[in-house]
Design an enzyme around this catalytic site. Structure first.
Site, mmCIF file in Angstrom:
data_model
loop_
_atom_site.group_PDB
_atom_site.id
_atom_site.type_symbol
_atom_site.label_atom_id
_atom_site.label_comp_id
_atom_site.label_asym_id
_atom_site.label_seq_id
_atom_site.Cartn_x
_atom_site.Cartn_y
_atom_site.Cartn_z
ATOM 1 N N ASP A 159 7.015 10.089 -4.526
ATOM 2 C CA ASP A 159 7.453 11.448 -4.191
ATOM 3 C C ASP A 159 8.153 12.084 -5.392
ATOM 4 O OD1 ASP A 159 6.696 10.970 -1.386
ATOM 5 O OD2 ASP A 159 8.375 9.578 -1.448
ATOM 6 N N HIS A 187 10.999 8.472 3.131
ATOM 7 C CA HIS A 187 9.649 8.664 2.584
ATOM 8 C C HIS A 187 8.745 9.092 3.746
ATOM 9 C CE1 HIS A 187 5.828 8.214 0.646
ATOM 10 N NE2 HIS A 187 5.440 7.384 1.586
HETATM 11 P P1 NAI Z 1 -4.778 -1.174 2.662
HETATM 12 O O1 NAI Z 1 -5.047 -1.111 4.116
HETATM 13 O O2 NAI Z 1 -5.868 -0.920 1.680
HETATM 14 O O3 NAI Z 1 -4.170 -2.612 2.302
HETATM 15 C C1 NAI Z 1 -3.173 -3.212 3.056
HETATM 16 C C2 NAI Z 1 -3.348 -4.712 2.924
HETATM 17 O O4 NAI Z 1 -2.242 -5.343 3.549
HETATM 18 C C3 NAI Z 1 -4.617 -5.245 3.590
HETATM 19 O O5 NAI Z 1 -5.357 -6.014 2.659
HETATM 20 C C4 NAI Z 1 -4.065 -6.107 4.726
HETATM 21 O O6 NAI Z 1 -4.879 -7.246 4.992
HETATM 22 C C5 NAI Z 1 -2.716 -6.505 4.164
HETATM 23 N N1 NAI Z 1 -1.750 -6.965 5.160
HETATM 24 C C6 NAI Z 1 -1.590 -6.538 6.442
HETATM 25 N N2 NAI Z 1 -0.644 -7.255 7.062
HETATM 26 C C7 NAI Z 1 -0.182 -8.154 6.169
HETATM 27 C C8 NAI Z 1 0.780 -9.182 6.229
HETATM 28 N N3 NAI Z 1 1.461 -9.429 7.346
HETATM 29 N N4 NAI Z 1 1.001 -9.919 5.116
HETATM 30 C C9 NAI Z 1 0.293 -9.688 3.992
HETATM 31 N N5 NAI Z 1 -0.651 -8.745 3.879
HETATM 32 C C10 NAI Z 1 -0.885 -7.978 4.955
HETATM 33 O O7 NAI Z 1 -3.543 -0.189 2.417
HETATM 34 P P2 NAI Z 1 -3.032 0.441 1.049
HETATM 35 O O8 NAI Z 1 -3.739 1.705 0.789
HETATM 36 O O9 NAI Z 1 -3.034 -0.608 -0.002
HETATM 37 O O10 NAI Z 1 -1.540 0.832 1.455
HETATM 38 C C11 NAI Z 1 -0.586 -0.147 1.777
HETATM 39 C C12 NAI Z 1 0.649 0.496 2.384
HETATM 40 O O11 NAI Z 1 1.310 1.336 1.447
HETATM 41 C C13 NAI Z 1 0.380 1.380 3.593
HETATM 42 O O12 NAI Z 1 1.377 1.101 4.579
HETATM 43 C C14 NAI Z 1 0.562 2.765 3.064
HETATM 44 O O13 NAI Z 1 0.937 3.672 4.081
HETATM 45 C C15 NAI Z 1 1.684 2.540 2.100
HETATM 46 N N6 NAI Z 1 1.878 3.594 1.090
HETATM 47 C C16 NAI Z 1 3.176 3.896 0.732
HETATM 48 C C17 NAI Z 1 3.440 4.848 -0.223
HETATM 49 C C18 NAI Z 1 4.850 5.190 -0.600
HETATM 50 O O14 NAI Z 1 5.017 6.141 -1.366
HETATM 51 N N7 NAI Z 1 5.895 4.512 -0.144
HETATM 52 C C19 NAI Z 1 2.339 5.556 -0.894
HETATM 53 C C20 NAI Z 1 1.016 5.144 -0.483
HETATM 54 C C21 NAI Z 1 0.814 4.197 0.475
#
Ligand code: NAI
Length: 327
Positions: A159, A187
């Site tokens: 952000d 966030h």
């Molecule tokens: P994604 O769905 O591509 O990857 C998430 C991964 O986490 C998957 O491979 C899944 O198998 C794994 N996962 C689920 N539960 C798990 C557990 N208990 N232990 C280990 N791994 C586990 O999602 P992406 O795009 O990589 O985003 C990840 C997170 O980041 C989302 O929650 C998204 O909303 C968040 N995010 C936060 C931002 C911020 O500014 N704080 C910015 C962009 C995304």
């Protein structure tokens, strides 16, 4: 040679993980003199995909990468961790209530907090990226009672970077010319990007923009940027989120520049009327691996109202995880 730093990354097979791991292995997380050992945590179904990424990491022949281990057990993944990047989370799906979302994430961040408590290194630093990031960080922190609370942080650096980018485009200056921008609060869409203390090439930024632009353009553009990326790309922000995670940890470890600060969501000490314990974004300076909230900033009515609204949302989320027994 220096001893490698253990970096645990959860959600390693996800899209942020894919962008993040190569940046870490190339030395951008901790600097060019620090070898790293990656410890990847995934759910069992995604371990094979994580192994594929590990093959590519090997193929990139990064001189600073001294090993990659893959786990589906948090206790093992966090053993000896010096830095933990908690990226994997349960996304909100259509029709999901907030309580369901928090419950599902509690199922992830509660055991991860306990695993960090049980086995992470004494100097552990935690960054939570997975949403709802602030509240997931609060769940993990509360379940790690032996780790100093301030080691648990959540990411608002994306952000912050988005706000830098929007302001630089508006004023026709480089992002490096802008100092002392702040993201306050959660966030989420209620976050408050604050330019009232920011300087552009040494002059007050607020003199160069009007409140109407701030209220109608800048704040909503920054707060809704994630949705705009999804609409354009057909997938949520990944490389920019990974880049912000790199920036967050690099700044925490290596310090903010003189005359500047950054934004991090951290456990409140009550500063600026934010209830102690809530993990809320503040302006912080960092030095020698520690951070401090910038004190003494005057908040005008425009800022106060917006900070209070975002902090109220954090307090509601905290109350919800309390009533679910997650903290
Ligand atoms: P994604 O769905 O591509 O990857 C998430 C991964 O986490 C998957 O491979 C899944 O198998 C794994 N996962 C689920 N539960 C798990 C557990 N208990 N232990 C280990 N791994 C586990 O999602 P992406 O795009 O990589 O985003 C990840 C997170 O980041 C989302 O929650 C998204 O909303 C968040 N995010 C936060 C931002 C911020 O500014 N704080 C910015 C962009 C995304």
């Amino acid at each position: 040679a220096r001893t490698p730093v253990n970096v645990t990354v959860t959600g390693a097979a996800g899209q942020i993980g894919y962008a993040l791991l190569f940046r870490i292995a190339s030395g951008q997380l901790l600097g060019p003199d620090t070898p790293v050992k990656l410890r990847l945590l995934e759910i069992p179904q995604a371990v094979k995909a994580a192994e594929g990424t590990a093959m590519e990491l090997a193929d990139a022949a990064f001189p600073l990468l001294s090993g990659v281990d893959i786990f589906d057990d948090p206790t093992k993944a966090f053993a000896g961790a010096n830095v933990a990047l908690l990226v994997g989370a349960r996304p909100r799906t259509a029709g999901m209530e907030r309580g369901d979302l928090l419950q599902a994430n509690g199922g992830i961040f509660k055991p991860q907090g306990a695993a960090i408590n049980a086995g992470a290194a004494d100097d552990i630093k935690v960054l939570v990226v997975g949403n709802p990031a602030n509240t997931n960080a609060l769940i993990a922190q509360t379940n790690a009672p032996d780790v100093p609370a301030e080691r648990f942080t959540a990411m608002t650096r994306l952000d912050h970077n988005r706000a830098l980018s929007q302001l630089s485009a508006k004023l026709g200056v480089g992002v490096a010319d802008i100092k002392k921008l702040t993201i306050w609060g959660n966030h989420s869409a209620t976050q408050y990007p604050d330019v009232f203390h920011a300087e552009v090439a040494g002059k007050p930024a607020a003199d160069q923009v009007d409140e109407k632009w701030l209220a109608d353009e800048f704040i909503p553009t920054v707060a809704k940027r994630g949705a705009a990326i999804i609409a354009a790309r057909g997938a949520s922000s990944a490389a920019s989120a990974a880049s912000a995670a790199i920036d967050h940890v690099y700044t925490w470890v290596n310090g903010t520049a003189a005359g500047d600060w950054t934004s991090m969501a951290i456990p409140s000490d009550g500063s600026y009327g934010v209830p102690a314990g809530l993990i809320s974004s503040f302006p912080v300076v960092t030095k020698d691996g520690a951070y401090e909230i910038v004190q003494g900033l005057e908040l005008n009515e425009f800022s106060r109202t917006r900070i209070d609204a975002s902090v109220a949302e954090l307090a509601e989320e905290r109350d919800a995880i309390r009533s679910l027994g997650l903290v």
